[in-house]
Write an enzyme that holds these catalytic residues in place. Structure first.
Site, PDB file in Angstrom:
ATOM      1  CG  HIS A  30     -84.277 -62.752  67.037  1.00  0.00           C
ATOM      2  ND1 HIS A  30     -85.614 -63.067  67.015  1.00  0.00           N
ATOM      3  CD2 HIS A  30     -84.055 -61.914  65.990  1.00  0.00           C
ATOM      4  CE1 HIS A  30     -86.186 -62.426  65.988  1.00  0.00           C
ATOM      5  NE2 HIS A  30     -85.267 -61.727  65.351  1.00  0.00           N
ATOM      6  CG  HIS A  78     -80.713 -55.911  61.518  1.00  0.00           C
ATOM      7  ND1 HIS A  78     -81.868 -55.321  61.956  1.00  0.00           N
ATOM      8  CD2 HIS A  78     -80.996 -57.232  61.396  1.00  0.00           C
ATOM      9  CE1 HIS A  78     -82.808 -56.252  62.099  1.00  0.00           C
ATOM     10  NE2 HIS A  78     -82.305 -57.418  61.755  1.00  0.00           N
ATOM     11  CG  HIS A 115     -80.412 -60.912  59.264  1.00  0.00           C
ATOM     12  ND1 HIS A 115     -81.592 -60.890  58.570  1.00  0.00           N
ATOM     13  CD2 HIS A 115     -80.723 -60.476  60.520  1.00  0.00           C
ATOM     14  CE1 HIS A 115     -82.557 -60.463  59.366  1.00  0.00           C
ATOM     15  NE2 HIS A 115     -82.059 -60.185  60.549  1.00  0.00           N
ATOM     16  CG  ASP A 130     -83.135 -64.026  61.761  1.00  0.00           C
ATOM     17  OD1 ASP A 130     -82.768 -65.160  61.399  1.00  0.00           O
ATOM     18  OD2 ASP A 130     -84.015 -63.370  61.167  1.00  0.00           O
ATOM     19  CG  ASP A 131     -81.412 -59.828  64.612  1.00  0.00           C
ATOM     20  OD1 ASP A 131     -81.428 -59.971  63.373  1.00  0.00           O
ATOM     21  OD2 ASP A 131     -82.302 -59.240  65.250  1.00  0.00           O
TER      22      ASP A 131
HETATM   23 ZN   LIG Z   1     -82.980 -59.341  62.168  1.00  0.00          ZN
END
Ligand SMILES: [Zn+2]
Length: 252
Positions: free
Chosen positions: A222, A118, A114, A63-64
């Site tokens: 991540h 965010h 995602h 993620d991210d």
């Molecule tokens: Zn995230």
């Protein structure tokens, strides 16, 4: 004379037959190719049944990202190990690093959505804002990988749907996902790389603890360096999961 006409007709017939077969095969090929891209039914069905398997399967998810200092290192390791993974990217970061997203795509990994910012305060400001955060991200992914109208079909809520952060908003907004042919997925295993600073040894121990007694693992990591750098423990994590019998898949 009649024989000549017959021959001409036979040639014409063969020619027409050839054209027909060619166009038929071209249609089949383009249909197969469009089905090879994600389709909502396939993805949504797959995600809804993801934990119903007796096989030991590990889905690595990152993620991210994308981030220039971490994502390429992760991609190198996945390439060496010949493993496909899934990346839940942040739209504004995709805009900054389109080449990394292109590489993710070209190397056959799954790209999920995602949100654009965010930022929960923006994401849940209104229905329009929620949908725009998702659609803007798909647009940036599409631009990066050269696919018009890219649709990932799979959303991961920032902080996860199951977390208590913005819980009531998430419960209210989740219904909007199906309006745009989206579903979402959380995870059932993690190395806690975004929670607080851990040593590499501890990150691997966290993963071991959270994967215990589970057939299917959707593992959260991540590809950003906000707290820990999971690329430093990825090789050991893969070796560990392989040693206890897991195979690796992505959401494609
Ligand atoms: Zn995230």
């Amino acid at each position: 004379m009649s024989l000549k006409i017959f021959l001409f007709n036979k040639k014409t017939l063969i020619f027409c037959f050839f054209i027909l077969i060619t166009s038929f095969l071209t249609t089949i090929y383009s249909l197969t190719n469009s089905f090879a891209e994600n389709s909502p039914i396939e993805i949504i069905d797959k995600i809804n049944n993801i934990y119903n398997s007796n096989e030991k399967i590990a889905y690595l998810t990152f993620d991210d990202g994308p981030s220039p200092n971490i994502t390429p290192k992760i991609l190198d390791i996945l390439q060496e190990e010949n493993i496909k993974a899934s990346f839940f990217v942040i739209g504004k970061k995709v805009k900054e690093q389109p080449n990394i997203v292109k590489r993710i795509y070209e190397e056959g990994h799954f790209i999920g959505n995602h949100s654009y910012s965010h930022d929960n305060s923006l994401l849940y400001k209104s229905k329009e804002s929620f949908l725009s955060e998702i659609q803007k991200t798909d647009i940036e992914i599409g631009k990066a990988i050269g696919i018009e109208n890219y649709h990932s079909f799979l959303f991961r809520f920032p902080n996860g749907f199951m977390s208590n952060i913005y819980k009531s908003k998430k419960e209210e907004y989740v219904k909007y996902l199906s309006n745009i042919n989206y579903t979402y997925i959380d995870w059932n295993a993690l190395n806690k790389d975004s929670e607080k600073k851990y040593s590499n040894y501890e990150l691997l121990e966290n993963l071991k603890t959270s994967t215990r007694n589970k057939n299917v693992l959707v593992i959260l990591m991540h590809d950003s360096k906000d707290v820990n750098d999971s690329s430093l423990v990825l090789k050991n994590s893969i070796d560990y999961l392989k040693s206890i019998g897991y195979i690796f898949k992505d959401f494609n």
